[in-house]
Design a protein around this motif. Structure first.
Motif, short mmCIF file in Angstrom:
data_model
loop_
_atom_site.label_atom_id
_atom_site.label_comp_id
_atom_site.label_asym_id
_atom_site.label_seq_id
_atom_site.Cartn_x
_atom_site.Cartn_y
_atom_site.Cartn_z
N UNK A 159 0.85 -1.20 0.00
CA UNK A 159 0.00 0.00 0.00
C UNK A 159 0.88 1.24 0.00
N UNK A 160 1.90 1.24 0.82
CA UNK A 160 2.79 2.39 0.89
C UNK A 160 3.52 2.60 -0.44
N UNK A 161 4.02 1.53 -1.03
CA UNK A 161 4.74 1.63 -2.30
C UNK A 161 3.84 2.17 -3.41
N UNK A 162 2.62 1.66 -3.50
CA UNK A 162 1.68 2.11 -4.54
C UNK A 162 1.29 3.57 -4.31
N UNK A 163 0.97 3.93 -3.06
CA UNK A 163 0.55 5.31 -2.76
C UNK A 163 1.68 6.29 -3.09
N UNK A 164 2.90 5.96 -2.69
CA UNK A 164 4.03 6.86 -2.96
C UNK A 164 4.34 6.91 -4.46
N UNK A 220 2.21 6.48 -6.98
CA UNK A 220 1.20 7.30 -7.65
C UNK A 220 1.44 8.78 -7.40
N UNK A 221 1.82 9.11 -6.16
CA UNK A 221 2.08 10.52 -5.83
C UNK A 221 3.28 11.03 -6.61
N UNK A 267 4.37 9.84 -9.48
CA UNK A 267 3.97 9.90 -10.89
C UNK A 267 3.14 11.16 -11.17
N UNK A 268 2.40 11.64 -10.16
CA UNK A 268 1.60 12.85 -10.32
C UNK A 268 2.44 14.11 -10.12
N UNK A 269 3.73 13.94 -9.78
CA UNK A 269 4.61 15.09 -9.65
C UNK A 269 4.66 15.73 -8.28
N UNK A 270 4.18 15.03 -7.25
CA UNK A 270 4.25 15.61 -5.90
C UNK A 270 5.69 15.69 -5.43
N UNK A 271 6.06 16.78 -4.77
CA UNK A 271 7.41 16.86 -4.21
C UNK A 271 7.55 15.88 -3.04
N UNK A 272 8.78 15.55 -2.71
CA UNK A 272 9.03 14.53 -1.68
C UNK A 272 8.43 14.89 -0.32
N UNK A 273 8.31 16.18 0.00
CA UNK A 273 7.74 16.56 1.30
C UNK A 273 6.23 16.38 1.35
N UNK A 307 4.74 13.56 -0.17
CA UNK A 307 4.43 12.16 -0.45
C UNK A 307 3.59 11.57 0.69
N UNK A 308 2.75 10.60 0.37
CA UNK A 308 1.88 10.01 1.40
C UNK A 308 2.68 9.36 2.52
#
Length: 167
Positions: A32-37, A39-40, A42-48, A50-51
């Motif tokens: 779950x953690x791997x998929x959520x991170x 996807x985030x 891939x959507x371009x979220x900065x590291x701070x 991330x889920x």
């Protein structure tokens, strides 16, 4: 973020996972953690941003029925309830604080069992497909109190007497 057209700053997603072993639970959590991170990212979220997956320890360990004790109690329950009234069901992923007894040292052999709680007429109607019976934890769950208590007391009493060597 409280209205449909407002993008929230934070989203909280809560999941309940059930698993047969702690190892499987850890695999689920890391997946779950791997998929959520992923996807985030891939959507371009900065590291701070991330889920974060909060669940350092699972709320409850899995409940594992001891095969020897299960076989012993199935026989006892058949004696007190009648063999036709005892059904062994396939393994299920049960989550309950009862599982804590199985992870202490030394582990306590466990048997987690269900008792019927539905009025026999309602049960027969449901078996014909005419009625759905709400399960435990459903807001419409309504056990038939007298027979449910009688069955619970009979089985728990017989189990205790057997395990204490009094039966």
């Amino acid at each position: 973020g409280s209205l449909p057209n407002v993008i929230p700053e934070k989203v909280t997603l809560r999941l309940m996972s059930r698993f047969s072993t702690l190892e499987v639970g850890n695999q689920i959590r890391s997946g779950v953690e791997r998929i959520a991170r992923g996807l985030a990212q891939a959507a371009g979220l900065p590291s701070d941003l991330l889920p974060e997956v909060f669940d350092p320890e699972h709320p409850y360990p899995p409940v594992y029925n001891d095969p020897f004790l299960t076989e012993r109690l199935v026989k006892v329950f058949g004696e007190v309830l009648g063999l036709g009234n005892v059904v062994q069901i396939p393994t299920q992923s049960v989550s309950d604080d009862f599982g804590e007894f199985g992870v202490v040292s030394p582990p306590v052999p466990l048997v987690f069992y269900f008792i019927g709680s539905t009025d026999p007429e309602r049960f027969a109607e449901a078996a014909l497909g005419g009625l759905k019976i709400p399960l435990l934890h459903h807001p419409s769950f309504a056990p038939e109190p007298n027979e449910t208590l009688r069955t619970g007391l009979l089985t728990m009493g017989a189990a205790a007497l057997t395990l204490l060597g009094k039966r």
